[in-house]
Design an enzyme around this catalytic site. Structure first.
Site, PDB file in Angstrom:
ATOM      1  N   GLU A   1       0.868  -1.177   0.000  1.00  0.00           N
ATOM      2  CA  GLU A   1       0.000   0.000   0.000  1.00  0.00           C
ATOM      3  C   GLU A   1       0.900   1.220   0.000  1.00  0.00           C
ATOM      4  O   GLU A   1       1.569   1.505   0.983  1.00  0.00           O
ATOM      5  CB  GLU A   1      -0.899   0.012   1.235  1.00  0.00           C
ATOM      6  CG  GLU A   1      -1.896  -1.122   1.233  1.00  0.00           C
ATOM      7  CD  GLU A   1      -2.679  -1.226   2.544  1.00  0.00           C
ATOM      8  OE1 GLU A   1      -2.794  -0.210   3.262  1.00  0.00           O
ATOM      9  OE2 GLU A   1      -3.151  -2.329   2.827  1.00  0.00           O
TER      10      GLU A   1
ATOM     11  N   ASP B   1      -5.033   9.725  10.333  1.00  0.00           N
ATOM     12  CA  ASP B   1      -3.711   9.230  10.698  1.00  0.00           C
ATOM     13  C   ASP B   1      -3.178   9.822  11.985  1.00  0.00           C
ATOM     14  O   ASP B   1      -3.426  10.972  12.315  1.00  0.00           O
ATOM     15  CB  ASP B   1      -2.721   9.521   9.556  1.00  0.00           C
ATOM     16  CG  ASP B   1      -2.963   8.602   8.380  1.00  0.00           C
ATOM     17  OD1 ASP B   1      -2.853   7.380   8.566  1.00  0.00           O
ATOM     18  OD2 ASP B   1      -3.286   9.101   7.293  1.00  0.00           O
TER      19      ASP B   1
END
EC number: 4.2.1.20
Lengths: 255, 393
Positions: A45, A56
């Protein structure tokens, strides 16, 4: 048959690794991909950085900022990935937020992904309704898989809808959290993983968020087809020789 | 209704709910319940009671005589600066805290720039005895010390946002991250008409009390509830949306939204979103935002912390694109001069945000006798340091 489908048919305990494109150095993208494949990663990824990554935690935020400061853009990334398939044969996903995709143009983005041999995308802030209305046709036209996330709070009906829209795998978040939190598999998490397993979804599942060592990886694999490691890997890239850091990190999982 | 939100959460091309799956249950719970809860007679009763007895509403609509003489038009000031806590922000936090209670939430989070929304949130949390966590950029914490102290006195925990530019945008990111990590018992009180649907609509509804009162007051004072112009400043755009709300469908009423040009729209230090921005997605909705060609969000600048935001709410983007609203901008210098002028002419020290709206009067041409309403969204106490430095007071 596409690369992702083939992988899930042929392998168990799939190890997927996330890293931020343009980190630690702008030009490391292909080298990291090659090293990961060599040391046993099954799926990659590659994150394209965004200035405001709300899903995040601090580690991936910091890597994104550094990558952007060093000049990473989608245009630069596709240029770097031009010869991806000369170097890497495992499936590759791009992961990032929706705004850079919008500015690049959805059609251009899908076309560029297909041209360089990217197999699919994970766009956490692209909701299902918007995907169906504005993106799905374009993704399908270019044979791109879109990977959706589910959390312990995702309702059963919605999980079935996601399963129906998916043609690769479903990204199972270990908890509702930003990236980089430790996975504590208590009774609630276990009940959630078991509940999903018992739903007999048509698509395989991968567990992500909080996987950082062999123990958490094995635990995740007992409930799903594999697991995704992001923050722990990005942290491991912080210093020293790139190839060595990667091979040392991967040894923990693949020996 | 052509400027209101549709069933899918869009205003024309703008709006939606671009949120990660982790936020979906929270936002969906809100979407399914907000209109029902707000329409409930018990909710309405409590909301209006608090606005009256606690906030001090209705806020006056004041015909500013010396302004009117200077510009040759009837200049009315909608006095949101007289609200408890000093700005329009409390209209929204009262509404949202009651709504959060109905949803059974135990913990409140919010972002703040200058600290006005943080103070308004901490205030209602003290009032209703709910846990309160405020995210504020490190830079803003330093330059807005009195508001940080206020929030602490009110019992809130103030958490510094240390990522990015360490200002409002980053405080918003941190609040969203908190909400992702606390998916069950927490309500996020967004302070402006931004964020995923239904926030822009919900905040607009709570702020619409501004134009609801203005219409009644205009009718009493002028014999008509239709002014010629309505002006308000725009950061995210909550006071402007409250001020425009009940005038949007009265097409003959001209709506003027004043953005912060900072040091000038082309200076590289600006927050004039409609001039500098492009369509894109930020903080959960599709709108207009300042960004690079690659879609990275650009850091804004304004002397006014409340306007120092790189986007505008999706409904504003729609009013701009359809031409229903006129979007203009005022520089730091012009706004500070206008703040001083307002103080000298009317004895009112305005917030620098509100001074942007006042400053635009200088650029308008009046035939004479037009009725003009300016939203005086907040008082200038919090800005004294900036005024002192600028004018060597």
């Amino acid at each position: 048959m596409n690369r992702i489908k083939k992988l899930f048919q042929e392998k168990k305990n799939i190890l997927s690794i996330y890293y931020t494109a343009g980190y630690p150095n702008l030009g490391d993208t292909i080298q990291i991909a090659e090293a990961l494949q060599k040391s046993g990663a099954d799926l990659l990824e590659i994150g394209f950085p965004y200035s405001d990554p709300v899903a995040d935690g601090p580690v991936i935020q910091a890597s994104s900022k550094q990558a952007l400061d060093q000049g990473m853009t989608l245009k630069v990334l596709f240029e770097q990935l031009k010869d991806l398939r000369k170097h890497v044969s495992i499936p590759v996903l791009l992961m990032g937020y929706v705004n850079p995709v919008l500015q690049f143009g959805v059609e251009n983005f899908c076309k560029a992904c297909a041209e360089v041999g990217v197999d699919g995308c994970i766009v956490p802030d692209l909701p299902i309704a918007e995907y169906e209305e504005f993106y799905q046709d374009c993704f399908e036209k270019h044979n791109l898989s879109n990977v959706f996330l589910i959390t312990p709070q995702t309702a059963e009906e919605r999980i079935h809808k996601i399963d129906g829209l998916t043609n690769s795998f479903i990204y199972l978040l270990s908890s509702s959290a930003t990236t980089g939190k430790n996975l504590e598999v208590g009774n609630t998490t276990e009940a959630y993983f078991s509940r999903i397993k018992a739903m007999n979804l048509k698509n395989p599942t991968m567990i992500g968020f909080g996987i950082s060592d062999k123990q958490t990886f094995d635990k995740a694999c007992s409930y799903a087809n594999g697991a995704i490691i992001g923050t722990a890997f990005v942290k491991a890239l912080a210093g020293g020789n790139l190839e060595e850091s990667i091979s040392n990190f991967m040894k923990k999982f693949r020996d | 209704m052509k400027y209101k939100v549709n069933e899918k959460g869009y205003y024309g091309d703008f709006g939606g709910a671009y949120i990660p799956e982790m936020l979906y249950p929270n936002v969906e719970e809100l979407r399914q319940n907000y209109l029902k809860i707000i329409a409930d007679p018990d909710f309405q009763k409590e909301f209006h009671q608090l606005l009256k007895d606690y906030v001090g509403r209705p806020s006056p609509l004041y015909l500013a005589k010396r302004y009117s003489e200077k510009y040759g038009a009837n200049i009315f000031l909608k006095r949101e600066d007289l609200n408890h806590t000093g700005a329009h922000k409390i209209n929204n936090t009262i509404g949202q805290i009651l709504l959060a209670e109905k949803l059974g939430k135990k913990r409140i989070i919010a972002e703040t720039g200058a600290g006005q929304h943080g103070v308004a949130t901490a205030t209602v949390c003290a009032l209703r005895n709910l846990e309160c966590v405020i995210y504020m950029g490190e830079v803003d914490i330093e330059r807005q010390a009195p508001n940080v102290a206020r929030m602490k006195m009110l019992g809130a925990k103030v958490v510094p946002a240390s990522s990015g530019s360490k200002t409002l945008k980053d405080a918003t990111n941190e609040a969203m991250r908190d909400w992702i990590n606390n998916p069950v018992d927490t309500h996020y009180i967004i302070g402006s008409v931004v964020g995923p649907h239904p926030y822009p609509d919900m905040v607009a509804i709570f702020q619409s009390i501004i134009s609801e009162e203005t219409k009644k007051q205009l009718l009493e004072q002028t014999g008509s509830d239709q002014p010629d112009y309505v002006l308000a400043c725009v950061g995210g755009g909550s006071n402007a949306m409250g001020m425009f709300y009940h005038f949007m469908d009265d097409e003959q009423v001209k709506l003027i939204a004043v953005e912060a040009a900072g040091k000038g729209v082309s200076s590289g230090f600006s927050a004039a979103t409609t001039y500098l921005g492009k369509e894109g997605v930020l903080h959960g909705s599709r709108s207009i935002l300042m960004q690079t060609a690659d879609g990275q969000v650009v850091e804004p600048h304004s002397v006014s912390a409340g306007l120092d935001y790189p986007g505008i709410g999706p409904q504003h983007a729609h009013l701009f694109k359809t031409g229903r609203g006129q979007y203009v901008s005022i520089t730091d210098d012009e706004s500070l001069e206008a703040g001083l002028l307002c103080t000298k002419l009317e004895g009112i020290i305005p917030a620098i945000e509100s001074a942007h709206a006042l400053a635009y009067l200088e650029k308008m041409e009046f035939k004479g006798g037009e009725n003009v309403v300016v939203c005086l969204s907040g008082r200038g106490d919090k800005d004294l340091d900036t005024y002192i430095k600028y004018f060597n007071l």
